[in-house]
Design a protein around this motif. Structure first.
Motif, PDB file in Angstrom:
ATOM      1  N   LEU A 134      76.146  18.064  84.938  1.00  0.00           N
ATOM      2  CA  LEU A 134      74.819  17.579  84.525  1.00  0.00           C
ATOM      3  C   LEU A 134      73.992  18.744  83.980  1.00  0.00           C
ATOM      4  O   LEU A 134      73.340  18.627  82.935  1.00  0.00           O
ATOM      5  CB  LEU A 134      74.106  16.911  85.706  1.00  0.00           C
ATOM      6  CG  LEU A 134      74.695  15.566  86.162  1.00  0.00           C
ATOM      7  CD1 LEU A 134      73.973  15.048  87.401  1.00  0.00           C
ATOM      8  CD2 LEU A 134      74.608  14.536  85.034  1.00  0.00           C
ATOM      9  N   THR A 135      74.056  19.892  84.676  1.00  0.00           N
ATOM     10  CA  THR A 135      73.328  21.083  84.207  1.00  0.00           C
ATOM     11  C   THR A 135      73.887  21.547  82.857  1.00  0.00           C
ATOM     12  O   THR A 135      73.134  21.833  81.925  1.00  0.00           O
ATOM     13  CB  THR A 135      73.487  22.230  85.241  1.00  0.00           C
ATOM     14  OG1 THR A 135      73.242  21.716  86.533  1.00  0.00           O
ATOM     15  CG2 THR A 135      72.544  23.379  84.951  1.00  0.00           C
ATOM     16  N   GLY A 136      75.232  21.604  82.769  1.00  0.00           N
ATOM     17  CA  GLY A 136      75.873  22.096  81.544  1.00  0.00           C
ATOM     18  C   GLY A 136      75.597  21.206  80.351  1.00  0.00           C
ATOM     19  O   GLY A 136      75.346  21.700  79.243  1.00  0.00           O
ATOM     20  N   VAL A 137      75.622  19.889  80.583  1.00  0.00           N
ATOM     21  CA  VAL A 137      75.394  18.954  79.472  1.00  0.00           C
ATOM     22  C   VAL A 137      73.930  19.022  79.013  1.00  0.00           C
ATOM     23  O   VAL A 137      73.651  19.050  77.801  1.00  0.00           O
ATOM     24  CB  VAL A 137      75.806  17.520  79.890  1.00  0.00           C
ATOM     25  CG1 VAL A 137      75.216  16.486  78.944  1.00  0.00           C
ATOM     26  CG2 VAL A 137      77.323  17.392  79.915  1.00  0.00           C
ATOM     27  N   VAL A 138      72.996  19.095  79.965  1.00  0.00           N
ATOM     28  CA  VAL A 138      71.578  19.214  79.580  1.00  0.00           C
ATOM     29  C   VAL A 138      71.382  20.499  78.769  1.00  0.00           C
ATOM     30  O   VAL A 138      70.719  20.502  77.729  1.00  0.00           O
ATOM     31  CB  VAL A 138      70.655  19.175  80.820  1.00  0.00           C
ATOM     32  CG1 VAL A 138      69.228  19.567  80.457  1.00  0.00           C
ATOM     33  CG2 VAL A 138      70.665  17.783  81.452  1.00  0.00           C
ATOM     34  N   MET A 139      72.034  21.596  79.239  1.00  0.00           N
ATOM     35  CA  MET A 139      71.946  22.858  78.489  1.00  0.00           C
ATOM     36  C   MET A 139      72.489  22.697  77.080  1.00  0.00           C
ATOM     37  O   MET A 139      71.906  23.178  76.106  1.00  0.00           O
ATOM     38  CB  MET A 139      72.799  23.925  79.195  1.00  0.00           C
ATOM     39  CG  MET A 139      72.030  24.939  79.960  1.00  0.00           C
ATOM     40  SD  MET A 139      73.149  26.267  80.427  1.00  0.00           S
ATOM     41  CE  MET A 139      72.666  27.492  79.234  1.00  0.00           C
ATOM     42  N   GLY A 140      73.647  22.003  76.968  1.00  0.00           N
ATOM     43  CA  GLY A 140      74.269  21.784  75.659  1.00  0.00           C
ATOM     44  C   GLY A 140      73.352  20.988  74.751  1.00  0.00           C
ATOM     45  O   GLY A 140      73.192  21.307  73.562  1.00  0.00           O
ATOM     46  N   LEU A 141      72.699  19.967  75.318  1.00  0.00           N
ATOM     47  CA  LEU A 141      71.791  19.140  74.521  1.00  0.00           C
ATOM     48  C   LEU A 141      70.606  19.970  74.027  1.00  0.00           C
ATOM     49  O   LEU A 141      70.201  19.862  72.862  1.00  0.00           O
ATOM     50  CB  LEU A 141      71.295  17.950  75.361  1.00  0.00           C
ATOM     51  CG  LEU A 141      72.367  16.897  75.712  1.00  0.00           C
ATOM     52  CD1 LEU A 141      71.845  15.914  76.744  1.00  0.00           C
ATOM     53  CD2 LEU A 141      72.810  16.160  74.447  1.00  0.00           C
ATOM     54  N   VAL A 142      70.070  20.820  74.910  1.00  0.00           N
ATOM     55  CA  VAL A 142      68.932  21.677  74.524  1.00  0.00           C
ATOM     56  C   VAL A 142      69.385  22.675  73.452  1.00  0.00           C
ATOM     57  O   VAL A 142      68.684  22.893  72.452  1.00  0.00           O
ATOM     58  CB  VAL A 142      68.341  22.410  75.759  1.00  0.00           C
ATOM     59  CG1 VAL A 142      67.293  23.428  75.342  1.00  0.00           C
ATOM     60  CG2 VAL A 142      67.753  21.405  76.748  1.00  0.00           C
ATOM     61  N   MET A 143      70.590  23.241  73.646  1.00  0.00           N
ATOM     62  CA  MET A 143      71.112  24.192  72.647  1.00  0.00           C
ATOM     63  C   MET A 143      71.261  23.511  71.291  1.00  0.00           C
ATOM     64  O   MET A 143      70.913  24.082  70.251  1.00  0.00           O
ATOM     65  CB  MET A 143      72.485  24.731  73.099  1.00  0.00           C
ATOM     66  CG  MET A 143      72.401  25.879  74.082  1.00  0.00           C
ATOM     67  SD  MET A 143      73.944  26.129  75.014  1.00  0.00           S
ATOM     68  CE  MET A 143      75.190  25.914  73.794  1.00  0.00           C
ATOM     69  N   GLY A 144      71.800  22.276  71.318  1.00  0.00           N
ATOM     70  CA  GLY A 144      71.991  21.544  70.062  1.00  0.00           C
ATOM     71  C   GLY A 144      70.654  21.211  69.410  1.00  0.00           C
ATOM     72  O   GLY A 144      70.485  21.359  68.198  1.00  0.00           O
ATOM     73  N   ALA A 145      69.688  20.787  70.240  1.00  0.00           N
ATOM     74  CA  ALA A 145      68.394  20.345  69.712  1.00  0.00           C
ATOM     75  C   ALA A 145      67.584  21.509  69.146  1.00  0.00           C
ATOM     76  O   ALA A 145      66.908  21.370  68.124  1.00  0.00           O
ATOM     77  CB  ALA A 145      67.609  19.628  70.813  1.00  0.00           C
ATOM     78  N   THR A 146      67.657  22.664  69.815  1.00  0.00           N
ATOM     79  CA  THR A 146      66.823  23.799  69.388  1.00  0.00           C
ATOM     80  C   THR A 146      67.546  24.712  68.392  1.00  0.00           C
ATOM     81  O   THR A 146      66.904  25.511  67.711  1.00  0.00           O
ATOM     82  CB  THR A 146      66.422  24.671  70.600  1.00  0.00           C
ATOM     83  OG1 THR A 146      67.627  25.158  71.207  1.00  0.00           O
ATOM     84  CG2 THR A 146      65.617  23.887  71.626  1.00  0.00           C
ATOM     85  N   GLY A 147      68.868  24.617  68.358  1.00  0.00           N
ATOM     86  CA  GLY A 147      69.636  25.528  67.496  1.00  0.00           C
ATOM     87  C   GLY A 147      69.745  26.926  68.080  1.00  0.00           C
ATOM     88  O   GLY A 147      70.262  27.833  67.439  1.00  0.00           O
TER      89      GLY A 147
END
Ligand code: HEM
Ligand code: HEM
Length: 144
Positions: free
Chosen positions: A17-30
Motif C-alpha cells: 500500500l505504501t509502495g503503490v501510493v508512492m508510485g502513484l505520487v511519483m507518476g503524478a508529480t514526475g
C-alpha cells in the motif's frame, strides 16, 4: 493458515500500500527521486515477505516457528531501518550510516534465516502424529 504466514502477508500488504501510493505520487508529480525507495518497499516488503508468507503457509507445522518469527523480525526491522536511510541518501543528505548498515545487515540476516527455515523444513522428519498413522492412511492423505 498459520499465524506466521498471516503475519508475513499482513505486513506485505502494508508495504505494498505504501509502495503503490508512492508510485502513484511519483507518476503524478514526475519526480522520481525516491524511485529506489519505491522499488525496495515493493520488492523487499511486498514481494519478498509475500513469497516467504506463502512458503510458511504451505510448510505449516513443518516450518520451524522460532526461526520463522526471527526471519519475520529481522527482515521487517531491517526494512524499517534501511528504507528511511535510503530515502535520506537519495534526497542528497547524509544518512546515519550505523543505522543504514545495521538495516542492511538485518535484511541479509532475514534472508539467511529464511534459507535456514527452508532447509530445516525440508529435512524435518514427518510429524509424530503422521508417523503414528497406518501407512495406508498417510498414502491416502498424500494423494488427496
Ligand atoms: C499503482 C502501482 C504503481 C505505480 C503507479 C508505480 C509507479 C512507478 C514509477 C512512476 C516508477 C519510476 C519509473 C522510472 O523512473 O523509470 C516505478 C518504478 C519501478 N517500480 Fe513501480 N509502481 C507501482 C507498483 C509497483 C509494484 C507493485 C512493484 C513491484 C512489485 C513495482 C516495482 C517497480 C520497479 C522495480 C521500478 C524500477 C523500474 C526501473 O528502474 O526500470 N512498482 N514505478
Ligand atoms: C539489503 C538488501 C539490498 C540492498 C542494500 C540493495 C541495494 C540496491 C542498490 C544500491 C541499488 C542501485 C540503486 C540505484 O542505482 O539507484 C539497487 C537497485 C535495485 N534493487 Fe536492490 N538492494 C537490496 C535488496 C534487493 C532485493 C531483495 C531486491 C529484489 C527482490 C532488489 C531489487 C532491486 C532492483 C529491481 C533494483 C533496480 C532499481 C532501479 O532500476 O532503480 N534489491 N539495490
Amino acid at each position: 493458515m498459520s499465524r506466521l504466514s498471516t503475519a508475513f502477508f499482513g505486513a506485505a500488504v502494508l508495504y505494498v500500500l505504501t509502495g503503490v501510493v508512492m508510485g502513484l505520487v511519483m507518476g503524478a508529480t514526475g519526480n522520481h527521486t525516491l524511485k529506489g525507495v519505491h522499488v525496495h518497499i515493493n520488492l523487499l516488503g511486498w514481494a519478498s515477505l509475500g513469497l516467504m508468507g506463502a512458503f510458511y503457509g504451505i510448510a505449516g507445522d513443518k516450518a520451524p516457528a522460532k526461526v520463522g518469527w526471527a526471519n519475520f523480525a529481522a527482515l521487517n526491522l531491517g526494512n524499517l531501518l534501511m528504507l528511511p536511510m535510503l530515502a535520506v541518501l537519495l534526497l542528497g543528505r547524509q544518512p546515519i550510516m550505523p543505522v543504514f548498515i545495521a538495516g542492511q545487515m538485518l535484511v541479509l540476516l532475514g534472508f539467511l534465516l529464511f534459507g535456514a527455515a527452508v532447509l530445516m523444513t525440508g529435512f524435518r522428519k514427518p510429524a509424530v502424529a503422521e508417523q503414528a498413522q497406518p501407512a495406508s492412511f498417510v498414502e491416502t492423505r498424500k494423494a488427496a
